[in-house]
Motif scaffolding. Structure first.
Motif, PDB file in Angstrom:
ATOM      1  N   ALA A  53      16.451 -75.127  31.641  1.00  0.00           N
ATOM      2  CA  ALA A  53      16.527 -76.566  31.340  1.00  0.00           C
ATOM      3  C   ALA A  53      16.051 -76.831  29.905  1.00  0.00           C
ATOM      4  O   ALA A  53      16.638 -77.647  29.187  1.00  0.00           O
ATOM      5  CB  ALA A  53      15.682 -77.356  32.337  1.00  0.00           C
ATOM      6  N   ALA A  54      14.993 -76.124  29.499  1.00  0.00           N
ATOM      7  CA  ALA A  54      14.480 -76.320  28.128  1.00  0.00           C
ATOM      8  C   ALA A  54      15.534 -75.902  27.108  1.00  0.00           C
ATOM      9  O   ALA A  54      15.682 -76.520  26.053  1.00  0.00           O
ATOM     10  CB  ALA A  54      13.198 -75.520  27.931  1.00  0.00           C
ATOM     11  N   ALA A  55      16.290 -74.849  27.436  1.00  0.00           N
ATOM     12  CA  ALA A  55      17.344 -74.402  26.515  1.00  0.00           C
ATOM     13  C   ALA A  55      18.479 -75.422  26.485  1.00  0.00           C
ATOM     14  O   ALA A  55      18.964 -75.802  25.415  1.00  0.00           O
ATOM     15  CB  ALA A  55      17.868 -73.033  26.949  1.00  0.00           C
ATOM     16  N   LEU A  56      18.875 -75.894  27.660  1.00  0.00           N
ATOM     17  CA  LEU A  56      19.999 -76.838  27.712  1.00  0.00           C
ATOM     18  C   LEU A  56      19.648 -78.166  27.058  1.00  0.00           C
ATOM     19  O   LEU A  56      20.471 -78.776  26.379  1.00  0.00           O
ATOM     20  CB  LEU A  56      20.400 -77.081  29.180  1.00  0.00           C
ATOM     21  CG  LEU A  56      21.055 -75.885  29.879  1.00  0.00           C
ATOM     22  CD1 LEU A  56      21.094 -76.093  31.384  1.00  0.00           C
ATOM     23  CD2 LEU A  56      22.471 -75.673  29.338  1.00  0.00           C
ATOM     24  N   VAL A 108       9.038 -67.028  17.612  1.00  0.00           N
ATOM     25  CA  VAL A 108       9.928 -66.838  16.466  1.00  0.00           C
ATOM     26  C   VAL A 108      11.054 -67.870  16.497  1.00  0.00           C
ATOM     27  O   VAL A 108      11.553 -68.303  15.465  1.00  0.00           O
ATOM     28  CB  VAL A 108      10.512 -65.403  16.510  1.00  0.00           C
ATOM     29  CG1 VAL A 108      11.439 -65.163  15.335  1.00  0.00           C
ATOM     30  CG2 VAL A 108       9.389 -64.373  16.524  1.00  0.00           C
ATOM     31  N   MET A 109      11.474 -68.241  17.690  1.00  0.00           N
ATOM     32  CA  MET A 109      12.580 -69.208  17.843  1.00  0.00           C
ATOM     33  C   MET A 109      12.220 -70.184  18.950  1.00  0.00           C
ATOM     34  O   MET A 109      11.343 -69.904  19.772  1.00  0.00           O
ATOM     35  CB  MET A 109      13.859 -68.508  18.329  1.00  0.00           C
ATOM     36  CG  MET A 109      14.346 -67.385  17.491  1.00  0.00           C
ATOM     37  SD  MET A 109      15.824 -66.677  18.313  1.00  0.00           S
ATOM     38  CE  MET A 109      16.037 -65.225  17.323  1.00  0.00           C
ATOM     39  N   THR A 110      12.932 -71.307  18.999  1.00  0.00           N
ATOM     40  CA  THR A 110      12.773 -72.189  20.152  1.00  0.00           C
ATOM     41  C   THR A 110      13.432 -71.496  21.359  1.00  0.00           C
ATOM     42  O   THR A 110      14.217 -70.554  21.188  1.00  0.00           O
ATOM     43  CB  THR A 110      13.466 -73.556  19.943  1.00  0.00           C
ATOM     44  OG1 THR A 110      14.880 -73.323  19.846  1.00  0.00           O
ATOM     45  CG2 THR A 110      12.968 -74.257  18.698  1.00  0.00           C
ATOM     46  N   ILE A 111      13.134 -72.025  22.526  1.00  0.00           N
ATOM     47  CA  ILE A 111      13.733 -71.450  23.739  1.00  0.00           C
ATOM     48  C   ILE A 111      15.257 -71.539  23.648  1.00  0.00           C
ATOM     49  O   ILE A 111      15.981 -70.600  23.959  1.00  0.00           O
ATOM     50  CB  ILE A 111      13.196 -72.182  24.988  1.00  0.00           C
ATOM     51  CG1 ILE A 111      11.692 -71.918  25.143  1.00  0.00           C
ATOM     52  CG2 ILE A 111      13.956 -71.772  26.251  1.00  0.00           C
ATOM     53  CD1 ILE A 111      10.995 -72.749  26.193  1.00  0.00           C
ATOM     54  N   ARG A 112      15.728 -72.665  23.174  1.00  0.00           N
ATOM     55  CA  ARG A 112      17.182 -72.851  23.062  1.00  0.00           C
ATOM     56  C   ARG A 112      17.800 -71.860  22.065  1.00  0.00           C
ATOM     57  O   ARG A 112      18.800 -71.215  22.368  1.00  0.00           O
ATOM     58  CB  ARG A 112      17.492 -74.290  22.636  1.00  0.00           C
ATOM     59  CG  ARG A 112      18.975 -74.575  22.475  1.00  0.00           C
ATOM     60  CD  ARG A 112      19.168 -76.009  21.989  1.00  0.00           C
ATOM     61  NE  ARG A 112      20.539 -76.290  21.677  1.00  0.00           N
ATOM     62  CZ  ARG A 112      21.447 -76.716  22.555  1.00  0.00           C
ATOM     63  NH1 ARG A 112      21.121 -76.859  23.812  1.00  0.00           N
ATOM     64  NH2 ARG A 112      22.674 -76.980  22.181  1.00  0.00           N
ATOM     65  N   GLU A 113      17.168 -71.777  20.879  1.00  0.00           N
ATOM     66  CA  GLU A 113      17.715 -70.842  19.878  1.00  0.00           C
ATOM     67  C   GLU A 113      17.781 -69.427  20.445  1.00  0.00           C
ATOM     68  O   GLU A 113      18.760 -68.718  20.254  1.00  0.00           O
ATOM     69  CB  GLU A 113      16.831 -70.842  18.615  1.00  0.00           C
ATOM     70  CG  GLU A 113      17.017 -72.068  17.740  1.00  0.00           C
ATOM     71  CD  GLU A 113      15.899 -72.220  16.704  1.00  0.00           C
ATOM     72  OE1 GLU A 113      16.081 -73.061  15.807  1.00  0.00           O
ATOM     73  OE2 GLU A 113      14.858 -71.538  16.789  1.00  0.00           O
ATOM     74  N   GLY A 118       8.248 -55.657  19.768  1.00  0.00           N
ATOM     75  CA  GLY A 118       8.536 -56.227  18.451  1.00  0.00           C
ATOM     76  C   GLY A 118       9.827 -57.025  18.411  1.00  0.00           C
ATOM     77  O   GLY A 118      10.077 -57.764  17.469  1.00  0.00           O
ATOM     78  N   ARG A 119      10.665 -56.887  19.430  1.00  0.00           N
ATOM     79  CA  ARG A 119      11.920 -57.652  19.456  1.00  0.00           C
ATOM     80  C   ARG A 119      11.670 -59.038  20.063  1.00  0.00           C
ATOM     81  O   ARG A 119      10.673 -59.270  20.735  1.00  0.00           O
ATOM     82  CB  ARG A 119      12.963 -56.895  20.283  1.00  0.00           C
ATOM     83  CG  ARG A 119      13.288 -55.524  19.716  1.00  0.00           C
ATOM     84  CD  ARG A 119      14.014 -55.619  18.384  1.00  0.00           C
ATOM     85  NE  ARG A 119      15.305 -56.229  18.533  1.00  0.00           N
ATOM     86  CZ  ARG A 119      16.444 -55.571  18.784  1.00  0.00           C
ATOM     87  NH1 ARG A 119      16.416 -54.254  18.895  1.00  0.00           N
ATOM     88  NH2 ARG A 119      17.601 -56.206  18.893  1.00  0.00           N
ATOM     89  N   VAL A 120      12.618 -59.961  19.834  1.00  0.00           N
ATOM     90  CA  VAL A 120      12.432 -61.335  20.327  1.00  0.00           C
ATOM     91  C   VAL A 120      13.143 -61.487  21.674  1.00  0.00           C
ATOM     92  O   VAL A 120      14.338 -61.203  21.786  1.00  0.00           O
ATOM     93  CB  VAL A 120      12.994 -62.352  19.305  1.00  0.00           C
ATOM     94  CG1 VAL A 120      12.860 -63.774  19.851  1.00  0.00           C
ATOM     95  CG2 VAL A 120      12.267 -62.212  17.988  1.00  0.00           C
ATOM     96  N   LEU A 121      12.399 -61.926  22.660  1.00  0.00           N
ATOM     97  CA  LEU A 121      12.955 -62.101  23.997  1.00  0.00           C
ATOM     98  C   LEU A 121      14.008 -63.215  23.966  1.00  0.00           C
ATOM     99  O   LEU A 121      13.759 -64.288  23.422  1.00  0.00           O
ATOM    100  CB  LEU A 121      11.830 -62.466  24.965  1.00  0.00           C
ATOM    101  CG  LEU A 121      12.248 -62.587  26.418  1.00  0.00           C
ATOM    102  CD1 LEU A 121      12.666 -61.232  26.975  1.00  0.00           C
ATOM    103  CD2 LEU A 121      11.114 -63.155  27.248  1.00  0.00           C
ATOM    104  N   ALA A 122      15.182 -62.935  24.532  1.00  0.00           N
ATOM    105  CA  ALA A 122      16.281 -63.910  24.427  1.00  0.00           C
ATOM    106  C   ALA A 122      16.689 -64.486  25.778  1.00  0.00           C
ATOM    107  O   ALA A 122      17.472 -65.427  25.844  1.00  0.00           O
ATOM    108  CB  ALA A 122      17.485 -63.244  23.776  1.00  0.00           C
ATOM    109  N   SER A 123      16.197 -63.914  26.847  1.00  0.00           N
ATOM    110  CA  SER A 123      16.560 -64.432  28.165  1.00  0.00           C
ATOM    111  C   SER A 123      15.315 -64.344  29.025  1.00  0.00           C
ATOM    112  O   SER A 123      14.357 -63.699  28.637  1.00  0.00           O
ATOM    113  CB  SER A 123      17.684 -63.565  28.730  1.00  0.00           C
ATOM    114  OG  SER A 123      18.217 -64.171  29.871  1.00  0.00           O
ATOM    115  N   ASP A 124      15.316 -64.987  30.191  1.00  0.00           N
ATOM    116  CA  ASP A 124      14.042 -64.970  30.921  1.00  0.00           C
ATOM    117  C   ASP A 124      13.770 -63.622  31.571  1.00  0.00           C
ATOM    118  O   ASP A 124      14.676 -62.879  31.920  1.00  0.00           O
ATOM    119  CB  ASP A 124      13.913 -66.131  31.909  1.00  0.00           C
ATOM    120  CG  ASP A 124      15.161 -66.303  32.723  1.00  0.00           C
ATOM    121  OD1 ASP A 124      16.007 -65.416  32.662  1.00  0.00           O
ATOM    122  OD2 ASP A 124      15.283 -67.323  33.406  1.00  0.00           O
ATOM    123  N   THR A 125      12.480 -63.353  31.684  1.00  0.00           N
ATOM    124  CA  THR A 125      12.020 -62.061  32.196  1.00  0.00           C
ATOM    125  C   THR A 125      11.351 -62.307  33.517  1.00  0.00           C
ATOM    126  O   THR A 125      10.224 -62.739  33.577  1.00  0.00           O
ATOM    127  CB  THR A 125      10.923 -61.522  31.277  1.00  0.00           C
ATOM    128  OG1 THR A 125      10.009 -62.588  31.079  1.00  0.00           O
ATOM    129  CG2 THR A 125      11.452 -60.987  30.012  1.00  0.00           C
TER     130      THR A 125
END
Ligand code: PLP
Length: 475
Positions: A114-117, A409-414, A430-437
């Motif tokens: 929801a935060a991403a949308l 590093v980014m917003t949840i949406r980004e 060191g990588r940026v998480l892009a989807s939920d874990t």
């Protein structure tokens, strides 16, 4: 008396012999529930423009729940949560300010989508008992934006539990430079942890903020001899999964708006839900919600009261046998795993005896039971007592601490919209998480997308059995 207009319509249509020159393609023929699976033909009303039988049924549900407004979801609490957040966001929109939500950390993954949308930020309120290892030290957890110091205690509930210290909520709201568009709590949670919603609501209202509750696990609370439903304790909107605790089909849910939010209309709720929902809601689910109303009016409360007493008795017997339980929910049984048997071992012991649990992780086993199982209570209790001699009475396992979040590093949406790749855990640091874990269930995010992954976070992912993560692709 509560009517069942949707169920009546569906049954009459199934028996009518009318030629179905409309969707769905099975035409009412098949070996499953096809007969009752209809679409929005004449007289069937339409979920997102309800003015006929669905409206009547939803008004019945609103009376039963004592809400200002209740709307059905045929896509579980996931849909209700997204719509509830959109409604809250619209209501508190302040031009030029980036919206943010203050939320309990044990939230279900739906909050992140929801935060991403909707493109809002989240600041976390810590759980009072999150991941404790020592009784002496204090522990700071939360996102980069939150820094609420919560005393540790000996028996932590990891990131799953909602045993939140409401004074942390007051502190967070008092310290905030701008107000969040809402406070969002998850109660009850997967372990049966329940937040003091009455106290939380008083704090929110004193600060002029509304309280949203993910009550996916708590629809039944309204029907206890004394209601413990969040709406009755002061919540402003609640998302309930009917299917988790009430006699309703999977996917059945509600979005309740309290009488206090009189400015939110049914049209507002329907419009918000339809932003995220399928245009083909299942009538099997809608009819199930409709039938459920009658049960809620008649036998369910009495059965629930009897069942809750039997559950209390079972809990007493288990505790006498040395089993350590957690959670405050009347019809959920959450067992603390021990040094002798982790949660998966207890789960297997029960499986071998014909019982399938809702959830097991290294530290907990959760059984979700319902009033219709009164006749099975001996069958459930006996194997637990028979095997307890082997594993109960041992020191309980302490879940690992929730690590400090990595750099944002980014917003949840980004992060969610960024090009992504799936990597084994060993390559994720060191990588940026892009989807939920999350492990599913309970689907509580271990880390939040947009954060840089630390060694500690990756270790926790390993602990919960994850093997890969989705990370943002390097440019
Ligand atoms: C706490 C919590 N919230 C929300 C959801 C989503 O509910 P639903 O499956 O009804 O969409 C779940 C699902 O398990 C949950 O555990």
């Amino acid at each position: 008396m509560i009517t069942t207009p949707v169920d009546d319509f569906v049954r009459a249509y199934a028996d009518s012999g009318i030629v179905r020159a409309h969707m769905p393609g099975h035409k009412g023929r098949g070996e499953g529930p096809e007969r009752w699976d209809i679409t929005e033909m004449t007289g069937a009303d339409s979920l997102y423009e309800a003015d006929g039988i669905i409206l009547e049924s939803e008004e019945n549900a609103a009376r039963l729940f004592g809400s200002g407004l209740t709307c059905y979801s045929a896509e579980g609490s996931s849909l209700s949560i997204r719509a509830m957040l959109l409604l809250a966001l619209r209501r508190a929109q302040r031009p030029g300010e980036r919206p943010w939500l203050l939320a309990g950390r044990n939230a279900h993954r739906t909050l992140l989508s929801a935060a991403a949308l909707l493109d809002f930020d989240i600041r976390w309120i810590s759980n009072a008992e999150c991941g404790m290892r020592s009784a002496e030290s204090d522990h700071v957890i939360g996102s980069n934006n939150s820094e609420f110091r919560i005393p540790n205690s000996e028996f932590g509930c990891g990131l799953l539990s909602s045993s939140m210290n409401v004074s942390a909520l007051d502190e967070a709201l008092s310290r905030a430079e701008t107000l969040p568009f809402a406070v969002y709590l998850t109660s009850p949670d997967y372990l049966g942890g329940v937040v003091d919603i009455r106290a939380a609501a008083e704090i929110c209202h004193a600060h002029g903020v509304i309280l949203l509750v993910d009550n996916a696990h708590g629809a039944y609370l309204r029907f206890l001899p004394e209601s413990r439903h969040p709406l009755d304790l002061g919540a402003d909107m609640c998302a309930d999964s009917a299917h988790k605790t009430l006699p309703a089909l999977t996917g059945a849910g509600y979005l309740h708006v309290s009488k206090r939010l009189a400015d939110i209309t049914r049209a507002d709720v329907k419009a918000a839900m339809s932003v995220f929902a399928s245009t083909s809601p299942s009538y099997l689910i809608l009819a199930s919600l409709d039938r459920c109303n009658r049960l809620l009016e008649r036998e369910f409360p009495g059965q629930l009261a009897t069942f809750a007493r039997r559950m209390d008795l079972m809990k007493e017997h288990l505790e006498e046998a040395g089993v350590v339980l957690t959670g405050d929910e009347p019809i959920k049984l959450t067992i603390r795993a021990t040094r002798a048997a982790d949660g998966h071992m207890i789960q297997r012991l029960l499986q071998e005896r014909g019982i399938e649990c809702e959830m097991a992780d290294p530290d907990f086993v959760t059984l979700m039971l319902a009033p219709c199982q009164l006749d099975q209570m001996d069958t459930i209790e006996r194997p637990l007592l028979d095997t307890a001699g082997y594993w109960a009475g041992q020191p309980v396992r302490i879940p690992p601490a929730l690590p400090s979040p990595g750099e944002r590093v980014m917003t949840i949406r980004e992060a969610m919209l960024s090009p992504q790749e799936t990597l084994p855990l060993s390559q994720c640091e060191g990588r940026v998480l892009a989807s939920d874990t999350t492990g599913c269930p309970p689907a509580v995010p271990i880390a939040v997308c947009g954060e840089r992954l630390t060694e500690e976070t990756i270790e926790l992912c390993r602990y919960y059995g994850l093997k890969t993560l989705r990370v943002a692709k390097l440019r």
